[in-house]
Structures are given as C-alpha cells and as structure tokens.
Design a protein around this motif. Sequence first.
Motif, PDB file in Angstrom:
ATOM      1  N   GLU A 130      -3.998  -3.484   2.866  1.00 29.13           N
ATOM      2  CA  GLU A 130      -2.907  -3.448   3.844  1.00 29.13           C
ATOM      3  C   GLU A 130      -2.569  -4.863   4.303  1.00 29.13           C
ATOM      4  OE1 GLU A 130      -2.161  -1.554   8.224  1.00 29.13           O
ATOM      5  OE2 GLU A 130      -3.980  -1.076   7.120  1.00 29.13           O
ATOM      6  N   LYS A 158       1.460   7.028  -6.601  1.00 29.70           N
ATOM      7  CA  LYS A 158       0.302   7.912  -6.809  1.00 29.70           C
ATOM      8  C   LYS A 158       0.720   9.375  -6.609  1.00 29.70           C
ATOM      9  CE  LYS A 158      -4.056   8.293  -7.679  1.00 29.70           C
ATOM     10  NZ  LYS A 158      -4.475   7.861  -9.017  1.00 29.70           N
ATOM     11  N   LEU A 199      -0.349   1.689 -11.280  1.00 29.30           N
ATOM     12  CA  LEU A 199      -1.289   2.539 -10.546  1.00 29.30           C
ATOM     13  C   LEU A 199      -2.736   2.311 -10.966  1.00 29.30           C
ATOM     14  CD1 LEU A 199       0.420   6.012 -10.174  1.00 29.30           C
ATOM     15  CD2 LEU A 199      -0.430   4.536  -8.363  1.00 29.30           C
ATOM     16  N   TRP A 221       2.259   1.967  -3.364  1.00 34.15           N
ATOM     17  CA  TRP A 221       1.208   2.467  -4.261  1.00 34.15           C
ATOM     18  C   TRP A 221       1.006   3.957  -4.008  1.00 34.15           C
ATOM     19  CZ3 TRP A 221      -3.602   4.713  -4.442  1.00 34.15           C
ATOM     20  CH2 TRP A 221      -4.357   4.498  -5.615  1.00 34.15           C
ATOM     21  N   ASP A 222       0.981   4.352  -2.715  1.00 38.82           N
ATOM     22  CA  ASP A 222       0.809   5.768  -2.353  1.00 38.82           C
ATOM     23  C   ASP A 222       1.927   6.629  -2.932  1.00 38.82           C
ATOM     24  OD1 ASP A 222      -1.401   4.989  -0.954  1.00 38.82           O
ATOM     25  OD2 ASP A 222      -0.441   5.076   1.037  1.00 38.82           O
ATOM     26  N   ARG A 240      -5.689   0.444  -5.015  1.00 39.41           N
ATOM     27  CA  ARG A 240      -4.702   0.463  -3.926  1.00 39.41           C
ATOM     28  C   ARG A 240      -4.728  -0.887  -3.211  1.00 39.41           C
ATOM     29  NH1 ARG A 240      -4.064   1.833   1.570  1.00 39.41           N
ATOM     30  NH2 ARG A 240      -2.307   3.232   1.940  1.00 39.41           N
ATOM     31  N   PRO A 281       0.814  -1.221   0.000  1.00 36.83           N
ATOM     32  CA  PRO A 281       0.000   0.000   0.000  1.00 36.83           C
ATOM     33  C   PRO A 281       0.844   1.267   0.000  1.00 36.83           C
ATOM     34  CG  PRO A 281      -0.755  -1.531   1.701  1.00 36.83           C
ATOM     35  CD  PRO A 281       0.449  -2.150   1.083  1.00 36.83           C
ATOM     36  N   ARG A 282       1.928   1.289   0.772  1.00 35.69           N
ATOM     37  CA  ARG A 282       2.716   2.508   0.839  1.00 35.69           C
ATOM     38  C   ARG A 282       3.416   2.790  -0.494  1.00 35.69           C
ATOM     39  NH1 ARG A 282       6.624   1.898   5.259  1.00 35.69           N
ATOM     40  NH2 ARG A 282       8.046   1.214   3.635  1.00 35.69           N
TER      41      ARG A 282
END
Length: 498
Positions: free
Chosen positions: A199, A12, A192, A8-9, A196, A5-6
């Motif tokens: 977690e 993004k 992307l 992906w962030d 997302r 997840p991080r």
Amino acid sequence: MALRPREWDILKAIEELGGSAEARAVAERAGVRLSTLMSDAVSLAQRGLLLVREEVVRWAELTEEGRRYVREGLPERRLIEALEELGGEARPGDVKARAGLSDEELAIALGWARRKRWAHIEEGVLKLLGAPDKTPEEEALELLASGPTNVRELARRGLQNVLPVLRKRGLIDIVEETRKILELTEEGRRALQAPRPVEEVSQLTPELIISGRWRHVRFKRFNIGAPGRPAYPGRLHPVQEVIEEIREIFLEMGFEEIRGPLVETAFWNFDALFTPQDHPAREMHDTFYLAEPAEGELPGPELVGAVAKTHEDGWRTGSTGWGYKWSPEEARRLVMRTHTTATTIRYLAEHPEPPVWVFSVDRVYRNERVDYKHLAEFYQIEGIVLDVGVGLRDLMGILAEFYKKLGFESVRFWPSYFPYTEPSLQSTVYSPELGSWIELCGAGIFRPEVVRPLGVKHPVLAWGGGLERLVMLKLGVKDIRKLYRNELSWLRGLPICP
Ligand code: PHE
C-alpha cells in the motif's frame, strides 16, 4: 506505471470470476465501489491489462395485460375451455357468457382460436377442432410470471419464436441493458503473478505510527514537478496601472498633479476657454447638463467681466472676439466636465505667475453613444506649462518625451484646431501592431483670449487627450468596453509587468 494495490485486487477479482466478468460482479468481489472500479478499469485498459467490452442484454418482461392473462389465461384458451364444457359446439354468445369474456376479449379470442385452428364457425355455430394442452406462448408467459427474463434464457428453452407474437399482442416488453464486461488480457494475467503491491501512503497519520503499520507501507514520493495551483493575488486594475505609470512619468518630468471638480460651471468648462456660447460642442448631444442644481457660482466680477468682453469684442486681447452678447446665465449652468482643460484653466486662474508645470489624470463625461470606441465616462490626461519663453518646440518636446517614456517611440504632430489654442496640434503615435498612426491628444498654446483675462503674461503650453486609447494600445484591446467589463479571467490573465 506499477500496479496499485486496489488495481491488483480488481485484476484478481476478474481472474477469480473466470477471467471475464460483469463490472458489477467484479466490484462486489474486489470490494470497491462501481464508480471507482470503472475509473480504475479505464486506466488498466489503457495500460493493456484488461479489456472493457460492452454487452447488450435483452430482457423480456410482462406488461400489465400480460400479467392479467397469466392470471386468467389467454382469451382463446378461456374460449376453448368454455366451448369444451358446452359440449364442443355452441353459439359464440353462449361461449362468451360461460367464459366470462368481454366483447373485446371475445373478438380477440375468436380471432386467435380460428387462426390457431382450435375452432371454426359454421353457420353461426362455433365448433371445437381441438387445442394442445399448453402452447409455447403460454409456457413463455408462465416463465415470465416469475420476473423479467433474459431473452437468451428463453431461447435456451426454445421459446424465442413466440416473443415477436407476444410483443405484438402487447403482452410483453423487451428492454435492453448495456453491461460492461471486464476481461483480463494476457498481460493482466502476468501482472497478477507479482505479489500484491504494498500500500502506498501519501500522509503519515498517528494511526500509522501507533500501529507500527508505517513499517509496512510505502510512502508516496512528492511530485515536485506537478504544476502548482495558480494564485491570483489582489492587484491594480490595468487602467489604474497605466494611470500610476503616467503619474510617475509626469512627476519624473517635474510636474505636479492637480485635481478639480467633476461638476463644473460652463464658465470654466467653456467660457474661460474662449468657446462661444453657441458652440456645437456645448449642445445637449455632447454635454451632460445638470438638472438639479442647474446653476453654479461664477468667479469674481473682474474676471467674469473680462471673459464676457473678450467673447463680445475681444477686450484688450488684440482679438475682435466672437461678436455676440455674452450671457452670464449660460455660463452659470452646471455641466459634467467634458474635458480636464476645465481643471487646468481653473488652476491657471489661481496661479497666473510662472513657473506652473501641472498635470491631471481624471474623469470626464460626454453624452456619447457607447460603442467599441466610445464611452460616456472616460479618462483624460491633461497638462499645462506656464513658463518664461516657452514655445511650440518645448510643447512638442515635452509630449515626445512623455510618449517615449510610455513606450511610444515615433510621435508626429499635425495642425489642428481648438477654440482656445493657437497654434493647435494633434499628436499621433505609430502603432506597429496596427500599422497606423493613432491620435492621442490635442495640444497647443493658449490664445491671448484665454490667458489675458486671467492675468497671465507668459506663454502657456497645453495638451489633453484620452487615456483609454493608450491603455488599449498597450494591452492590445480592440474594444474600449472591455476595459470596464470586469472580466475576471481577462484581468487575471494580464501580465503584471507588461
Ligand atoms: N480639451 C481638448 C479635448 O478634450 C484637448 C486639448 C487640451 C486641446 C488642451 C488643446 C489644449 O480634446
């Protein structure tokens, strides 16, 4: 590897910043720490999802002097203004006073004013030629007054050409900063497009259960293939391990272990072993003599008398002795025992009747210069067999058996000499690793000069030798000092069952 997840962030955030942005800005936007971002960025770059570029940014900033000129004006500007006020013509001294310039500033001001063709000097008089309202230099200084400015920004305003001059005049500094630029690759953009990721959680917490969030997270699988942490449990020192092994072997072969004092009288260490009192081995360079107390006690007069006579003329042993006057004082001197034969002979004196099958593994001391082969304190393996009708073949058989049990298959014997045995042998084993024969111990049958004074009436087989050399052969150690250096990494790395 799937995106976390991080990660992906982070991708993004770069996308939102236009597909390429400075690391600091990306960290801020993604809400992660810069250090975390950079380590994630490395892994993302390795997977081809982004590119990490370095960009050098040059900043111009005012020096102390530059700031003063921003406040007061360039000296040449102040000069021209004063000259104007004085009507366009004046002596430099007057202009200096009017402009409030120091000597040094006047020199600078005159130099630049003439170079820029704002004024010239004719017959000692300064004459105004005319100056523009504001030069690019002054414009740049003004801009820099609000803080360090990107050189590119200055260039955009057409001011790049004045920077070398300002720098040369010591009015500005150029500082370089390396920035990391993160740029999305095509693959990064594609990644992307997936939602997302969920977690991943490696530990179930009360919070996860109570909040019900456990339903939405993904639990990390155990990696049962991951290497475990090495464990270093307590263990015996390798030398001690070999000592234990040797004890086992002797016990298996029917021997009993004996021990004796580390500090001995010269009597037991030498005299009882028919070693003459002027023997070179007794000298200071080999033997540690005790200073305090310097003397010990001799055994009963009967034994001492027999030993003394044996040294002097052979007594009833059939020998002619050494032919010198034996000194009880010399025999009383205390030494750190130089061999464990002191221990076996002492035992023999107390147990003169067969059978006696005893051994000892213990410390001895010699005044040796310590090097890769020698220590001043080391171990000896020692044994004796007192039995009816035993002989040289038994001695060689016992030693061969002993070494075989220790793992040395080829044993050889060579004639040798010791003052207390006849015949005397040196035993050697073959080391395939070293490709040579290694001396392991001295051996022999105790001479009548040794056993008769003790009242022993049967043959005594005796042998003794170093322990460390065996340990070195077993462990492939080339320097004896390594055994006692307590190098934890070496000690831990040794196999428990070699
Ligand atoms: N004491 C001798 C040494 O220290 C070894 C040895 C022991 C020789 C017994 C013969 C008999 O080298």
